[in-house]
Design a protein around this motif. Structure first.
Motif, mmCIF file in Angstrom:
data_model
loop_
_atom_site.group_PDB
_atom_site.id
_atom_site.type_symbol
_atom_site.label_atom_id
_atom_site.label_comp_id
_atom_site.label_asym_id
_atom_site.label_seq_id
_atom_site.Cartn_x
_atom_site.Cartn_y
_atom_site.Cartn_z
ATOM 1 N N SER A 149 30.373 -49.134 3.004
ATOM 2 C CA SER A 149 30.517 -49.701 4.351
ATOM 3 C C SER A 149 31.003 -51.146 4.283
ATOM 4 C CB SER A 149 29.202 -49.593 5.127
ATOM 5 O OG SER A 149 28.157 -50.264 4.467
ATOM 6 N N THR A 150 30.585 -51.890 3.274
ATOM 7 C CA THR A 150 31.056 -53.269 3.133
ATOM 8 C C THR A 150 32.535 -53.302 2.781
ATOM 9 O OG1 THR A 150 28.859 -53.991 2.419
ATOM 10 C CG2 THR A 150 30.703 -55.455 1.918
ATOM 11 N N PHE A 151 32.928 -52.553 1.763
ATOM 12 C CA PHE A 151 34.337 -52.544 1.343
ATOM 13 C C PHE A 151 35.236 -52.040 2.464
ATOM 14 C CE2 PHE A 151 32.927 -51.611 -3.311
ATOM 15 C CZ PHE A 151 32.375 -52.871 -3.415
ATOM 16 N N HIS A 152 34.828 -50.939 3.092
ATOM 17 C CA HIS A 152 35.653 -50.367 4.158
ATOM 18 C C HIS A 152 35.735 -51.314 5.358
ATOM 19 C CE1 HIS A 152 37.563 -47.542 6.820
ATOM 20 N NE2 HIS A 152 36.590 -47.716 7.701
ATOM 21 N N GLY A 153 34.600 -51.821 5.780
ATOM 22 C CA GLY A 153 34.595 -52.709 6.938
ATOM 23 C C GLY A 153 35.432 -53.950 6.711
ATOM 24 N N TYR A 154 35.276 -54.562 5.546
ATOM 25 C CA TYR A 154 36.014 -55.793 5.262
ATOM 26 C C TYR A 154 37.518 -55.532 5.201
ATOM 27 C CZ TYR A 154 36.988 -60.436 3.531
ATOM 28 O OH TYR A 154 37.456 -61.729 3.419
ATOM 29 N N THR A 155 37.928 -54.510 4.435
ATOM 30 C CA THR A 155 39.365 -54.253 4.301
ATOM 31 C C THR A 155 39.979 -53.804 5.621
ATOM 32 O OG1 THR A 155 38.922 -52.014 3.443
ATOM 33 C CG2 THR A 155 39.285 -53.755 1.829
ATOM 34 N N ASN A 156 39.223 -53.069 6.411
ATOM 35 C CA ASN A 156 39.736 -52.656 7.718
ATOM 36 C C ASN A 156 39.944 -53.867 8.623
ATOM 37 O OD1 ASN A 156 40.496 -50.589 9.635
ATOM 38 N ND2 ASN A 156 38.594 -51.070 10.688
ATOM 39 N N LEU A 157 38.961 -54.741 8.671
ATOM 40 C CA LEU A 157 39.110 -55.960 9.478
ATOM 41 C C LEU A 157 40.246 -56.835 8.967
ATOM 42 C CD1 LEU A 157 35.356 -56.830 10.030
ATOM 43 C CD2 LEU A 157 37.018 -56.306 11.826
ATOM 44 N N GLU A 158 40.344 -56.965 7.665
ATOM 45 C CA GLU A 158 41.406 -57.784 7.084
ATOM 46 C C GLU A 158 42.789 -57.202 7.395
ATOM 47 O OE1 GLU A 158 42.441 -59.929 2.832
ATOM 48 O OE2 GLU A 158 41.214 -58.124 2.805
ATOM 49 N N ALA A 159 42.942 -55.905 7.231
ATOM 50 C CA ALA A 159 44.231 -55.249 7.462
ATOM 51 C C ALA A 159 44.686 -55.343 8.913
ATOM 52 C CB ALA A 159 44.161 -53.783 7.037
ATOM 53 N N THR A 160 43.732 -55.382 9.837
ATOM 54 C CA THR A 160 44.087 -55.421 11.261
ATOM 55 C C THR A 160 44.077 -56.836 11.837
ATOM 56 O OG1 THR A 160 41.792 -54.964 11.892
ATOM 57 C CG2 THR A 160 43.270 -53.066 11.650
ATOM 58 N N GLY A 161 43.963 -57.833 10.967
ATOM 59 C CA GLY A 161 43.972 -59.220 11.434
ATOM 60 C C GLY A 161 42.699 -59.629 12.140
ATOM 61 N N GLY A 162 41.601 -58.993 11.778
ATOM 62 C CA GLY A 162 40.332 -59.240 12.459
ATOM 63 C C GLY A 162 39.616 -60.517 12.074
ATOM 64 N N PHE A 163 40.117 -61.232 11.070
ATOM 65 C CA PHE A 163 39.491 -62.491 10.671
ATOM 66 C C PHE A 163 40.360 -63.643 11.149
ATOM 67 C CE2 PHE A 163 37.961 -59.705 7.054
ATOM 68 C CZ PHE A 163 36.679 -59.571 7.552
ATOM 69 N N GLY A 164 39.897 -64.347 12.181
ATOM 70 C CA GLY A 164 40.692 -65.415 12.756
ATOM 71 C C GLY A 164 40.383 -66.798 12.210
ATOM 72 N N HIS A 165 39.343 -66.922 11.414
ATOM 73 C CA HIS A 165 38.949 -68.229 10.888
ATOM 74 C C HIS A 165 39.952 -68.685 9.834
ATOM 75 C CE1 HIS A 165 36.484 -71.331 8.953
ATOM 76 N NE2 HIS A 165 35.777 -71.335 10.080
ATOM 77 N N SER A 166 40.064 -70.000 9.655
ATOM 78 C CA SER A 166 41.028 -70.546 8.704
ATOM 79 C C SER A 166 40.596 -70.361 7.246
ATOM 80 C CB SER A 166 41.248 -72.036 8.986
ATOM 81 O OG SER A 166 40.034 -72.751 8.825
ATOM 82 N N ARG A 167 39.329 -70.071 7.003
ATOM 83 C CA ARG A 167 38.878 -69.865 5.613
ATOM 84 C C ARG A 167 39.644 -68.682 5.022
ATOM 85 N NH1 ARG A 167 35.276 -70.831 1.657
ATOM 86 N NH2 ARG A 167 34.026 -69.165 0.718
ATOM 87 N N PRO A 168 40.182 -68.838 3.818
ATOM 88 C CA PRO A 168 40.933 -67.733 3.197
ATOM 89 C C PRO A 168 40.067 -66.488 3.013
ATOM 90 C CG PRO A 168 41.280 -69.787 1.982
ATOM 91 C CD PRO A 168 40.179 -70.049 2.983
ATOM 92 N N THR A 169 40.619 -65.347 3.330
ATOM 93 C CA THR A 169 39.863 -64.104 3.202
ATOM 94 C C THR A 169 39.469 -63.847 1.745
ATOM 95 O OG1 THR A 169 41.924 -62.834 3.086
ATOM 96 C CG2 THR A 169 40.855 -63.015 5.246
ATOM 97 N N GLU A 170 40.276 -64.286 0.806
ATOM 98 C CA GLU A 170 39.965 -64.111 -0.618
ATOM 99 C C GLU A 170 38.677 -64.834 -0.988
ATOM 100 O OE1 GLU A 170 40.508 -62.280 -4.097
ATOM 101 O OE2 GLU A 170 42.020 -62.153 -2.528
#
Length: 194
Positions: A149-170
């Motif tokens: 659930s962590t891997f799927h949720g994170y990659t899904n949010l990342e792929a759809t532009g769900g992280f708007g904060h300036s901190r790098p997703t990496e």
């Protein structure tokens, strides 16, 4: 490609996987594939049963691809190193192959999955990695669900532009792996809870 020249189930499934990455897993159709091969829809039905069968085969293909990559990445590793290699390979695959990755989330009929050694290998690989943390059932299943659930949720949010904060997703991803490693090392025992 001339009509029907070299048309096989494997070629059709690979073309469907490529199409899924282009247009989305839910958008693959037999008609679109037939156009790719310059044949009529009916020509494909001698190799696949229907769209459900095709999607199931794409799901199995993608799961086997992802598992092969993860197995190579984690070979010889344990603990946090294995967890990071596993997680990073999962994430790279999900981001590079969005349609194929979506296919891996589709429930597959056990009868269709039985001949696939890749699906069994995926489960074994995950459980082996988690046993290195000293986990046994039912904690293994709970830990698998946490990671998935962590891997799927994170990659899904990342792929759809769900992280708007300036901190790098990496950077966030690396901290999540650290947190998961600590959680797995400190996993609460279920001995006293059941």
């Amino acid at each position: 490609m001339s009509p029907r020249a070299g048309l096989t189930a494997d070629k059709i499934v690979l073309a469907a996987a490529e199409l899924a990455d282009e247009v989305g897993f839910d958008n693959i159709t037999v008609s679109a594939l037939a156009r790719k091969f310059d044949v009529k829809d009916a020509s494909l039905y001698s190799h696949i049963k229907n769209i459900k069968d095709l999607r199931c085969r794409v799901s199995i293909l993608a799961a086997e691809e992802k598992t092969t990559l993860i197995a190579a990445a984690v070979a010889g590793l344990a603990g946090r190193d294995a967890l990071a290699a596993y997680a990073n390979t999962w994430r790279r695959y999900a981001l590079a192959h969005p349609g194929r990755y979506a296919a891996t989330q589709m429930p597959v009929d056990p009868a269709a999955a039985t001949p696939s050694p890749g699906l069994r290998r995926a489960i074994d690989l995950t459980y082996r990695m988690l046993r290195a943390y000293g986990l046994a059932e039912p904690d293994l299943t709970d830990a698998v669900r946490l990671l998935r659930s962590t891997f799927h949720g994170y990659t899904n949010l990342e792929a759809t532009g769900g992280f708007g904060h300036s901190r790098p997703t990496e950077a966030s991803w690396d901290r999540i792996i650290d947190a998961l490693h600590i959680a797995l090392e400190q996993w609460p025992s279920t001995d006293n809870k059941e």
